[in-house]
Design a protein around this motif. Structure first.
Motif, PDB file in Angstrom:
ATOM      1  N   GLY A   1       6.881   1.459  -3.955  1.00 30.03           N
ATOM      2  CA  GLY A   1       6.896   0.276  -3.096  1.00 30.03           C
ATOM      3  C   GLY A   1       8.050   0.289  -2.117  1.00 30.03           C
ATOM      4  O   GLY A   1       7.896  -0.080  -0.943  1.00 30.03           O
ATOM      5  N   VAL A   2       9.227   0.727  -2.589  1.00 34.70           N
ATOM      6  CA  VAL A   2      10.383   0.824  -1.695  1.00 34.70           C
ATOM      7  C   VAL A   2      10.204   1.973  -0.706  1.00 34.70           C
ATOM      8  O   VAL A   2      10.466   1.847   0.490  1.00 34.70           O
ATOM      9  N   GLY A   3       9.729   3.114  -1.223  1.00 29.32           N
ATOM     10  CA  GLY A   3       9.624   4.310  -0.380  1.00 29.32           C
ATOM     11  C   GLY A   3       8.567   4.232   0.699  1.00 29.32           C
ATOM     12  O   GLY A   3       8.736   4.794   1.779  1.00 29.32           O
ATOM     13  N   ILE A   4       7.456   3.517   0.444  1.00 27.94           N
ATOM     14  CA  ILE A   4       6.385   3.439   1.436  1.00 27.94           C
ATOM     15  C   ILE A   4       6.872   2.749   2.709  1.00 27.94           C
ATOM     16  O   ILE A   4       6.328   2.966   3.805  1.00 27.94           O
ATOM     17  N   ALA A   5       7.923   1.912   2.571  1.00 30.02           N
ATOM     18  CA  ALA A   5       8.493   1.243   3.746  1.00 30.02           C
ATOM     19  C   ALA A   5       9.705   1.983   4.284  1.00 30.02           C
ATOM     20  O   ALA A   5       9.854   2.162   5.505  1.00 30.02           O
ATOM     21  N   CYS A   6      10.597   2.446   3.386  1.00 31.99           N
ATOM     22  CA  CYS A   6      11.843   3.054   3.867  1.00 31.99           C
ATOM     23  C   CYS A   6      11.643   4.472   4.410  1.00 31.99           C
ATOM     24  O   CYS A   6      12.451   4.934   5.212  1.00 31.99           O
ATOM     25  N   LEU A   7      10.579   5.155   3.994  1.00 32.77           N
ATOM     26  CA  LEU A   7      10.349   6.516   4.501  1.00 32.77           C
ATOM     27  C   LEU A   7      10.124   6.543   6.006  1.00 32.77           C
ATOM     28  O   LEU A   7      10.867   7.224   6.728  1.00 32.77           O
ATOM     29  N   PRO A   8       9.148   5.803   6.558  1.00 29.36           N
ATOM     30  CA  PRO A   8       8.981   5.829   8.020  1.00 29.36           C
ATOM     31  C   PRO A   8      10.074   5.072   8.760  1.00 29.36           C
ATOM     32  O   PRO A   8      10.547   5.523   9.809  1.00 29.36           O
TER      33      PRO A   8
ATOM     34  N   ALA B   1      -1.492   1.502   6.776  1.00 32.87           N
ATOM     35  CA  ALA B   1      -2.870   1.724   6.329  1.00 32.87           C
ATOM     36  C   ALA B   1      -2.958   1.676   4.800  1.00 32.87           C
ATOM     37  O   ALA B   1      -3.905   1.108   4.237  1.00 32.87           O
ATOM     38  N   TRP B   2      -1.963   2.245   4.115  1.00 31.14           N
ATOM     39  CA  TRP B   2      -1.949   2.230   2.648  1.00 31.14           C
ATOM     40  C   TRP B   2      -1.859   0.796   2.128  1.00 31.14           C
ATOM     41  O   TRP B   2      -2.632   0.387   1.250  1.00 31.14           O
TER      42      TRP B   2
ATOM     43  N   VAL C   1       7.385   8.021  -2.994  1.00 30.37           N
ATOM     44  CA  VAL C   1       8.056   7.765  -4.277  1.00 30.37           C
ATOM     45  C   VAL C   1       9.416   8.457  -4.318  1.00 30.37           C
ATOM     46  O   VAL C   1      10.428   7.875  -4.720  1.00 30.37           O
ATOM     47  N   ILE C   2       9.467   9.714  -3.877  1.00 30.02           N
ATOM     48  CA  ILE C   2      10.726  10.468  -3.865  1.00 30.02           C
ATOM     49  C   ILE C   2      11.716   9.824  -2.898  1.00 30.02           C
ATOM     50  O   ILE C   2      12.911   9.681  -3.207  1.00 30.02           O
ATOM     51  N   ALA C   3      11.235   9.405  -1.718  1.00 29.32           N
ATOM     52  CA  ALA C   3      12.111   8.753  -0.745  1.00 29.32           C
ATOM     53  C   ALA C   3      12.670   7.443  -1.302  1.00 29.32           C
ATOM     54  O   ALA C   3      13.849   7.122  -1.106  1.00 29.32           O
ATOM     55  N   GLY C   4      11.839   6.679  -2.009  1.00 27.71           N
ATOM     56  CA  GLY C   4      12.313   5.436  -2.608  1.00 27.71           C
ATOM     57  C   GLY C   4      13.358   5.670  -3.680  1.00 27.71           C
ATOM     58  O   GLY C   4      14.339   4.919  -3.784  1.00 27.71           O
ATOM     59  N   ALA C   5      13.184   6.711  -4.492  1.00 29.37           N
ATOM     60  CA  ALA C   5      14.168   7.028  -5.524  1.00 29.37           C
ATOM     61  C   ALA C   5      15.500   7.411  -4.903  1.00 29.37           C
ATOM     62  O   ALA C   5      16.569   7.012  -5.387  1.00 29.37           O
TER      63      ALA C   5
ATOM     64  N   VAL D   1       4.569  -6.148  -3.042  1.00 34.08           N
ATOM     65  CA  VAL D   1       5.708  -7.071  -2.900  1.00 34.08           C
ATOM     66  C   VAL D   1       6.981  -6.301  -2.557  1.00 34.08           C
ATOM     67  O   VAL D   1       7.741  -6.686  -1.642  1.00 34.08           O
ATOM     68  N   LEU D   2       7.250  -5.211  -3.259  1.00 33.38           N
ATOM     69  CA  LEU D   2       8.452  -4.418  -2.977  1.00 33.38           C
ATOM     70  C   LEU D   2       8.381  -3.774  -1.594  1.00 33.38           C
ATOM     71  O   LEU D   2       9.400  -3.646  -0.913  1.00 33.38           O
ATOM     72  N   ALA D   3       7.180  -3.346  -1.187  1.00 34.54           N
ATOM     73  CA  ALA D   3       7.028  -2.796   0.163  1.00 34.54           C
ATOM     74  C   ALA D   3       7.368  -3.844   1.213  1.00 34.54           C
ATOM     75  O   ALA D   3       8.058  -3.556   2.204  1.00 34.54           O
TER      76      ALA D   3
END
Length: 510
Positions: free
Chosen positions: A226-233, A345-346, A394-398, A483-485
């Motif tokens: 959830g964190v990574g799907i937003a912080c990656l891009p 999109a996800w 997931v890796i980016a969020g970690a 929610v986390l995203a």
């Protein structure tokens, strides 16, 4: 038809070989010089773990292609030539669980053991930890499997009376079945709600291991994904916004380099003090907290050094270095924008297809089907890309949470400077997350991946498992993910574009 199935088997073998070669390439180029020509067992575990993770992600598209192999079969025996996907799924995930909970911890304990001890003592110490963990896990799994290792399927008991065939057939919208006014032969179609029953059966032990491992991975997936799907891009886009706009002067470079040198001296002094505490045997909670704080400060210092080198390139090819820096930041902007589109999109697909009942639209499922109609493997390739993107998120969020929360151990991956313990930690994270990514994709793309072996395992057995089914019935993991995203997007929109301020003088906790 058999030729198509044979081609699928050949492609699967070739892909597995290419994945293995690529992972060896990653290991060779990412490993730290101190680990060259040694630590062969941890290196084998790293390559094996990365290969299993990549193959498990690619197995879902292969499962879809395997299903298509029987789609136009003329005779039933043609399907016997396809891949035994259910057996392969269980095999891969049992290997996955063994790597995450036993083999990788053993390799980490062995690698991080006291170098002054003999190899035998290091192996003995690592085995003691792993055997203890194995006994505890075996007891927990055995007790849980004995008590609640069952699946509860809701079925409806249907019954209907019979009647003689009439001499004339009279059907209408009000009487679609054979029979008189009092009953119809197909009246079971309108069975009451009280006719619902619960059909209970015991699941297999391998499927139960896959289910529990998926639950553990789903917790990490919901948080990190959830964190990574937003912080990656957004991280890539804001990295472009915070880029150095021009080359600094020599005097500015000397001033900044002097400050970084002072910070490095403080960190060295702190690291020496922690090393002395370790040798004296006083490794308490404060010591571990200080070690993680030093690791965090070292990473931030390395980022500052890299940024300074970008702003003041040196050497004979300084202009070329600056040009490559500008191109790299432009590439980050492009990748960030494309990644933001995929992330939106996800999240939209999760809301439209999973959280709203009934779904508003198949959305991405329909996109993949239309791409398959354009070219046989185009939809499958797009499907594999979305699954891989989720794993990278997931890796980016970690990594993002690890840099901001001290209680999470930081194990960064760096080109030519990654120690084996960091490699092993990240491989374990990837393996544990890959289980949940596959289960999540099998659910999110249920329309596209219908009638596959993955759907049978993750779509029916897992979601009907006693004690666990409620987590999926009420979409707990999907809601936490969305929610986390959203919270991460708000955080980055408010603070992500700002440049990080210096942390000041570094001090250890007393």
């Amino acid at each position: 038809m058999g030729d198509f199935n044979l081609a699928l088997v050949i492609v699967a073998i070739v892909v597995c070989v290419l994945v293995f070669i690529f992972n060896v390439y990653l290991l060779v180029n990412y490993q730290h010089p101190d680990d060259a020509n040694q630590a062969y067992f941890p290196k084998f575990v790293v390559v094996l773990g990365l290969s299993v993770a990549a193959i498990s992600i690619l197995m879902l598209p292969a499962d879809v292609a395997n299903r298509s192999a029987c789609q136009h079969a003329i005779y039933n025996g043609a399907c016997n030539l396809t891949l035994p996907m259910k057996t392969l799924w269980i095999l891969v995930y049992i290997v996955d669980a063994a790597l995450v909970f036993f083999i990788i911890p053993f390799a980490m304990f062995y690698y991080e053991g006291d170098q002054d001890k003999s190899i035998g003592k290091r192996i003995k110490s690592a085995l003691m930890w792993v055997v203890t963990t194995a006994i505890v896990c075996a007891l927990v799994l055995g007790i849980l499997y004995g008590l609640v290792g069952k699946v509860d399927f809701t079925v409806r008991h249907l019954s209907s009376p019979t009647t003689n065939f009439p001499s004339s057939w009279d059907f209408s919208s009000s009487q679609p079945c054979i029979g008189g006014a009092s009953f119809h032969q197909c009246s079971a179609y309108a069975a009451s709600a009280s006719s619902e029953k619960t059909w209970t059966m015991r699941t297999t032990f391998p499927e139960y291991i896959v289910a529990l491992t998926t639950i553990v991975g789903s917790v990490l997936f919901s948080i990190f994904g959830g964190v990574g799907i937003a912080c990656l891009p957004l991280g890539l886009i804001f990295s472009f916004i915070r880029r150095p706009k021009a080359v600094i002067t020599r005097s500015q470079y000397i001033k900044e380099a002097t400050e970084l040198a002072k910070k490095a001296k403080e960190l060295k002094k702190a690291a020496d003090a922690l090393r002395q505490e370790e040798k004296s045997g006083s490794k308490g909670r404060k010591w571990r907290k200080n070690v993680k704080a030093v690791e965090k400060e070292v990473l931030l210092l390395e980022e500052d050094v890299k940024a300074l080198e970008e702003m003041y390139p040196q050497g004979e090819k300084a202009e070329t270095s600056w040009a490559l820096t500008v191109i790299a930041y432009l590439a980050k902007l492009v990748l960030g924008v494309l990644g933001l589109i995929v992330s939106v999109a996800w999240v939209a697909h999760i809301v439209i297809y999973l959280l709203i009942d009934p779904p508003l639209s198949p959305f991405l499922n329909e996109v993949f089907v239309k791409l398959d109609n354009v070219w046989g493997l185009l939809g499958t390739a797009a499907f594999a890309f979305f699954c891989f993107y989720l794993l990278i998120a997931v890796i980016a969020g970690a990594m993002m949470l690890g840099l901001r929360l001290v209680f999470i151990t930081i194990h960064p991956m760096k080109w030519g400077a990654t120690l084996m313990n960091s490699f092993l930690f990240n491989v374990g994270l990837i393996l544990l997350s890959s289980i949940s990514v596959i289960q999540f994709c099998a659910t999110a793309f249920g329309y596209y991946a219908q009638a596959t072996a993955a759907q049978e395992i993750f779509g029916h057995t897992l979601q009907s498992l006693r004690g666990i089914k409620y987590l999926y019935k009420y979409n707990v993991f999907q809601i936490a993910f969305v929610v986390l995203a959203g919270l991460t997007f708000i955080y980055y929109a408010a603070f992500g574009w700002r440049k990080r301020k210096p942390t000041g003088r570094f001090q250890l906790s007393n």
